[in-house]
Design a protein around this motif. Structure first.
Motif, PDB file in Angstrom:
ATOM      1  N   TYR A  36       1.425  -0.925  -0.286  1.00 19.58           N
ATOM      2  CA  TYR A  36      -0.218   0.271  -0.197  1.00 19.58           C
ATOM      3  C   TYR A  36       0.880   1.816  -0.125  1.00 19.58           C
ATOM      4  CZ  TYR A  36      -4.586  -2.680   0.937  1.00 19.58           C
ATOM      5  OH  TYR A  36      -5.086  -3.765   1.787  1.00 19.58           O
ATOM      6  N   ARG A  37       0.428   2.240  -0.695  1.00 18.93           N
ATOM      7  CA  ARG A  37       0.926   3.644  -0.200  1.00 18.93           C
ATOM      8  C   ARG A  37       0.170   4.804   0.342  1.00 18.93           C
ATOM      9  NH1 ARG A  37       2.364   5.887  -6.442  1.00 18.93           N
ATOM     10  NH2 ARG A  37       0.193   5.739  -6.030  1.00 18.93           N
ATOM     11  N   GLN A  38       0.704   5.781   1.472  1.00 19.79           N
ATOM     12  CA  GLN A  38      -0.001   6.631   1.745  1.00 19.79           C
ATOM     13  C   GLN A  38       0.726   7.816   2.059  1.00 19.79           C
ATOM     14  OE1 GLN A  38      -0.576   5.050   6.317  1.00 19.79           O
ATOM     15  NE2 GLN A  38      -2.394   6.273   6.839  1.00 19.79           N
ATOM     16  N   TYR A  39       0.093   8.362   1.283  1.00 22.48           N
ATOM     17  CA  TYR A  39       0.352   9.992   0.916  1.00 22.48           C
ATOM     18  C   TYR A  39      -0.369  10.272   3.079  1.00 22.48           C
ATOM     19  CZ  TYR A  39       1.036   9.548  -3.524  1.00 22.48           C
ATOM     20  OH  TYR A  39       1.675   9.333  -5.387  1.00 22.48           O
ATOM     21  N   SER A  40       0.342  12.011   3.212  1.00 23.05           N
ATOM     22  CA  SER A  40       0.435  11.840   4.295  1.00 23.05           C
ATOM     23  C   SER A  40      -1.083  12.781   4.903  1.00 23.05           C
ATOM     24  CB  SER A  40       1.076  13.583   4.230  1.00 23.05           C
ATOM     25  OG  SER A  40       1.286  14.276   5.635  1.00 23.05           O
ATOM     26  N   ARG A  41      -1.990  12.582   5.891  1.00 26.04           N
ATOM     27  CA  ARG A  41      -3.014  12.820   6.073  1.00 26.04           C
ATOM     28  C   ARG A  41      -3.852  12.246   4.979  1.00 26.04           C
ATOM     29  NH1 ARG A  41      -0.507  17.587   6.450  1.00 26.04           N
ATOM     30  NH2 ARG A  41       0.200  18.123   9.337  1.00 26.04           N
ATOM     31  N   LYS A  42      -3.529  11.019   4.318  1.00 26.88           N
ATOM     32  CA  LYS A  42      -4.748  10.051   3.540  1.00 26.88           C
ATOM     33  C   LYS A  42      -4.582   8.541   4.283  1.00 26.88           C
ATOM     34  CE  LYS A  42      -5.641  13.207  -0.068  1.00 26.88           C
ATOM     35  NZ  LYS A  42      -7.307  13.496   0.124  1.00 26.88           N
ATOM     36  N   GLY A  43      -5.506   8.110   3.982  1.00 24.29           N
ATOM     37  CA  GLY A  43      -5.895   6.422   3.928  1.00 24.29           C
ATOM     38  C   GLY A  43      -4.744   5.730   2.722  1.00 24.29           C
ATOM     39  N   PRO A  44      -4.656   4.175   3.002  1.00 25.46           N
ATOM     40  CA  PRO A  44      -3.758   3.135   2.579  1.00 25.46           C
ATOM     41  C   PRO A  44      -4.360   3.422   1.228  1.00 25.46           C
ATOM     42  CG  PRO A  44      -3.654   2.966   4.642  1.00 25.46           C
ATOM     43  CD  PRO A  44      -4.203   4.244   4.591  1.00 25.46           C
ATOM     44  N   GLU A  45      -3.141   3.461  -0.001  1.00 20.30           N
ATOM     45  CA  GLU A  45      -4.041   3.193  -1.655  1.00 20.30           C
ATOM     46  C   GLU A  45      -3.357   1.401  -1.879  1.00 20.30           C
ATOM     47  OE1 GLU A  45      -3.515   4.598  -5.975  1.00 20.30           O
ATOM     48  OE2 GLU A  45      -1.966   5.951  -3.983  1.00 20.30           O
ATOM     49  N   LEU A  46      -4.061   0.935  -2.533  1.00 22.78           N
ATOM     50  CA  LEU A  46      -3.310  -0.431  -3.156  1.00 22.78           C
ATOM     51  C   LEU A  46      -2.909  -0.208  -4.038  1.00 22.78           C
ATOM     52  CD1 LEU A  46      -3.828  -3.422  -2.115  1.00 22.78           C
ATOM     53  CD2 LEU A  46      -5.172  -3.837  -4.177  1.00 22.78           C
ATOM     54  N   LEU A  47      -1.972  -1.072  -3.782  1.00 20.44           N
ATOM     55  CA  LEU A  47      -0.363  -0.804  -4.920  1.00 20.44           C
ATOM     56  C   LEU A  47      -1.329  -2.246  -5.764  1.00 20.44           C
ATOM     57  CD1 LEU A  47       2.336   1.671  -4.207  1.00 20.44           C
ATOM     58  CD2 LEU A  47       0.737   1.686  -6.163  1.00 20.44           C
ATOM     59  N   MET A  48      -0.333  -3.166  -4.690  1.00 16.35           N
ATOM     60  CA  MET A  48      -0.162  -3.932  -5.366  1.00 16.35           C
ATOM     61  C   MET A  48      -0.587  -5.678  -4.874  1.00 16.35           C
ATOM     62  SD  MET A  48       1.791  -3.895  -8.277  1.00 16.35           S
ATOM     63  CE  MET A  48       2.784  -4.926  -8.637  1.00 16.35           C
ATOM     64  N   TYR A  49      -0.603  -6.202  -5.080  1.00 11.65           N
ATOM     65  CA  TYR A  49      -1.694  -7.816  -4.074  1.00 11.65           C
ATOM     66  C   TYR A  49      -1.139  -8.908  -4.923  1.00 11.65           C
ATOM     67  CZ  TYR A  49      -5.664 -10.731  -2.643  1.00 11.65           C
ATOM     68  OH  TYR A  49      -5.947 -11.718  -1.968  1.00 11.65           O
ATOM     69  N   THR A  50      -0.306  -9.903  -4.400  1.00 12.12           N
ATOM     70  CA  THR A  50       0.526 -11.111  -5.221  1.00 12.12           C
ATOM     71  C   THR A  50       0.123 -12.251  -4.655  1.00 12.12           C
ATOM     72  OG1 THR A  50       2.410 -10.587  -4.030  1.00 12.12           O
ATOM     73  CG2 THR A  50       2.003  -9.815  -5.859  1.00 12.12           C
ATOM     74  N   TYR A  51      -0.073 -13.481  -4.727  1.00  9.02           N
ATOM     75  CA  TYR A  51      -0.157 -14.636  -4.101  1.00  9.02           C
ATOM     76  C   TYR A  51       1.222 -15.123  -4.030  1.00  9.02           C
ATOM     77  CZ  TYR A  51      -2.105 -19.391  -3.363  1.00  9.02           C
ATOM     78  OH  TYR A  51      -1.851 -20.639  -2.774  1.00  9.02           O
ATOM     79  N   SER A  52       1.326 -15.909  -3.077  1.00  4.96           N
ATOM     80  CA  SER A  52       2.531 -16.957  -2.886  1.00  4.96           C
ATOM     81  C   SER A  52       4.042 -16.107  -3.078  1.00  4.96           C
ATOM     82  CB  SER A  52       1.939 -18.031  -4.142  1.00  4.96           C
ATOM     83  OG  SER A  52       3.253 -19.622  -3.145  1.00  4.96           O
ATOM     84  N   SER A  53       5.092 -17.483  -3.936  1.00  6.15           N
ATOM     85  CA  SER A  53       5.757 -16.260  -4.451  1.00  6.15           C
ATOM     86  C   SER A  53       5.687 -15.751  -6.019  1.00  6.15           C
ATOM     87  CB  SER A  53       7.362 -17.331  -4.388  1.00  6.15           C
ATOM     88  OG  SER A  53       7.650 -17.812  -3.379  1.00  6.15           O
ATOM     89  N   GLY A  54       7.138 -15.515  -6.184  1.00  5.69           N
ATOM     90  CA  GLY A  54       7.342 -14.932  -7.391  1.00  5.69           C
ATOM     91  C   GLY A  54       7.276 -13.104  -7.645  1.00  5.69           C
ATOM     92  N   ASN A  55       7.051 -12.473  -9.315  1.00  9.55           N
ATOM     93  CA  ASN A  55       7.527 -11.606  -9.586  1.00  9.55           C
ATOM     94  C   ASN A  55       5.528 -10.998  -9.689  1.00  9.55           C
ATOM     95  OD1 ASN A  55       9.254 -11.391  -8.946  1.00  9.55           O
ATOM     96  ND2 ASN A  55      10.256 -11.334 -10.503  1.00  9.55           N
ATOM     97  N   LYS A  56       5.047  -9.518  -9.872  1.00  3.87           N
ATOM     98  CA  LYS A  56       4.109  -9.009 -10.633  1.00  3.87           C
ATOM     99  C   LYS A  56       5.157  -7.319 -10.771  1.00  3.87           C
ATOM    100  CE  LYS A  56      -0.630  -8.555 -10.208  1.00  3.87           C
ATOM    101  NZ  LYS A  56      -1.813  -8.342  -9.502  1.00  3.87           N
ATOM    102  N   GLU A  57       4.289  -7.350 -12.123  1.00  2.00           N
ATOM    103  CA  GLU A  57       4.235  -6.332 -12.622  1.00  2.00           C
ATOM    104  C   GLU A  57       4.187  -5.208 -13.335  1.00  2.00           C
ATOM    105  OE1 GLU A  57       7.942  -6.295 -15.551  1.00  2.00           O
ATOM    106  OE2 GLU A  57       7.781  -4.982 -16.480  1.00  2.00           O
ATOM    107  N   ASP A  58       3.537  -3.808 -12.241  1.00  2.00           N
ATOM    108  CA  ASP A  58       2.371  -2.764 -12.980  1.00  2.00           C
ATOM    109  C   ASP A  58       3.065  -1.032 -13.317  1.00  2.00           C
ATOM    110  OD1 ASP A  58      -0.859  -1.990 -11.552  1.00  2.00           O
ATOM    111  OD2 ASP A  58      -0.149  -1.374 -13.566  1.00  2.00           O
ATOM    112  N   GLY A  59       2.951  -1.583 -14.506  1.00  2.00           N
ATOM    113  CA  GLY A  59       4.183   0.017 -14.803  1.00  2.00           C
ATOM    114  C   GLY A  59       5.625   0.149 -14.402  1.00  2.00           C
ATOM    115  N   ARG A  60       5.240   1.067 -13.597  1.00  7.25           N
ATOM    116  CA  ARG A  60       6.821   1.611 -12.822  1.00  7.25           C
ATOM    117  C   ARG A  60       6.983   0.118 -11.506  1.00  7.25           C
ATOM    118  NH1 ARG A  60       7.965   5.489 -10.649  1.00  7.25           N
ATOM    119  NH2 ARG A  60       5.339   6.672 -10.668  1.00  7.25           N
ATOM    120  N   PHE A  61       6.019  -0.021 -11.491  1.00  7.06           N
ATOM    121  CA  PHE A  61       6.531  -1.067  -9.825  1.00  7.06           C
ATOM    122  C   PHE A  61       6.359  -2.669 -10.433  1.00  7.06           C
ATOM    123  CE2 PHE A  61       5.113   3.118  -7.156  1.00  7.06           C
ATOM    124  CZ  PHE A  61       4.497   3.919  -8.019  1.00  7.06           C
ATOM    125  N   THR A  62       7.377  -3.300  -9.413  1.00  6.52           N
ATOM    126  CA  THR A  62       7.487  -4.867  -9.516  1.00  6.52           C
ATOM    127  C   THR A  62       7.134  -4.527  -7.901  1.00  6.52           C
ATOM    128  OG1 THR A  62       8.316  -4.978 -11.255  1.00  6.52           O
ATOM    129  CG2 THR A  62       8.417  -6.667  -9.912  1.00  6.52           C
TER     130      THR A  62
END
Lengths: 111, 114
Positions: A36-62
């Motif tokens: 999750y990513r959380q900006y100041s005074r905001k709630g957490p925002e889901l960035l990535m969700y993975t199951y078990s082992s391995g890699n998951k890529e979404d744009g600039r995020f892995t």
């Protein structure tokens, strides 16, 4: 030992850098992992969700999960000042009733 | 837009007073949660509810109470028994507690003591 450990930082990088954020967890039965990513005074925002082992890529995020070492990572490529935030890793408890969070790593990207 | 709405954004409590934090979601999610966030401590679970008229205590339920009379609403009351209520309170929801769906959060209520 806490169930999820995360270095709080702060972490400061120049714009364009590759950022590596990491967490370790204690229970090998954990299967689902989130960032999750959380900006100041905001709630957490889901960035990535993975199951078990391995890699998951979404744009600039892995997101990467290594179950053998109980280690989870989030990589940010070409980091931007807008990526400056607190990043929280989380996993779901065995009963599936709640999330267990790390304490968060504060990232600052300077232009 | 679908989402989770928490109100108010800021709340002040006097000694001995109960206060209620509102959480409403229009995502048609079954499960809802309340967390408390303190500096340097991460998020800690207060209460959760997987279905209307049912809720369970989390790790730090003492001094708090909840109700779940409607699917879209899960208010949290901070009672006078909670001696250290100053914190950032976050409400979350997920499609189903047991289908391993990720939780989505509102933007929180910051509670302070007067």
């Amino acid at each position: 030992q806490k169930e999820v450990e995360q270095d709080p930082g702060p972490l400061s990088v120049p714009e364009g850098a590759i950022v590596s954020l990491n967490c370790t967890y204690s229970n090998s039965a954990f299967q689902y992992f989130m960032w999750y990513r959380q900006y100041s005074r905001k709630g957490p925002e889901l960035l990535m969700y993975t199951y078990s082992s391995g890699n998951k890529e979404d744009g600039r995020f892995t997101a990467q999960v290594d179950k053998s070492s109980k280690y989870i990572s989030l990589f940010i490529r070409d980091s931007q000042p807008s990526d400056s935030a607190t990043y929280l890793c989380a996993t779901q408890n065995q009963a599936g009733t709640a999330l267990i969070f790390g304490k968060g790593t504060t990232l600052s990207v300077s232009s | 837009d679908g989402g989770i709405t928490q109100s108010p954004k800021y709340l002040f409590r006097k000694e001995g007073q109960n206060v209620t934090l509102s959480c409403e979601q229009n995502l048609n999610h079954d499960a809802m949660y309340w967390y408390r966030q303190d500096p340097g401590q991460g998020l800690r679970l207060i209460y959760y509810s997987q279905i209307v008229n049912d809720f369970q205590k989390g790790d730090i339920a003492e001094g708090y109470s909840v109700s779940r009379e409607k699917k879209e609403s899960f208010p949290l009351t901070v009672t006078s028994a909670q001696k250290n209520p100053t914190a950032f309170y976050l409400c979350a929801s997920s499609d189903s507690q047991y289908s391993n769906q990720p939780q989505h959060f509102g933007d929180g209520t910051r509670l302070s003591i007067l």
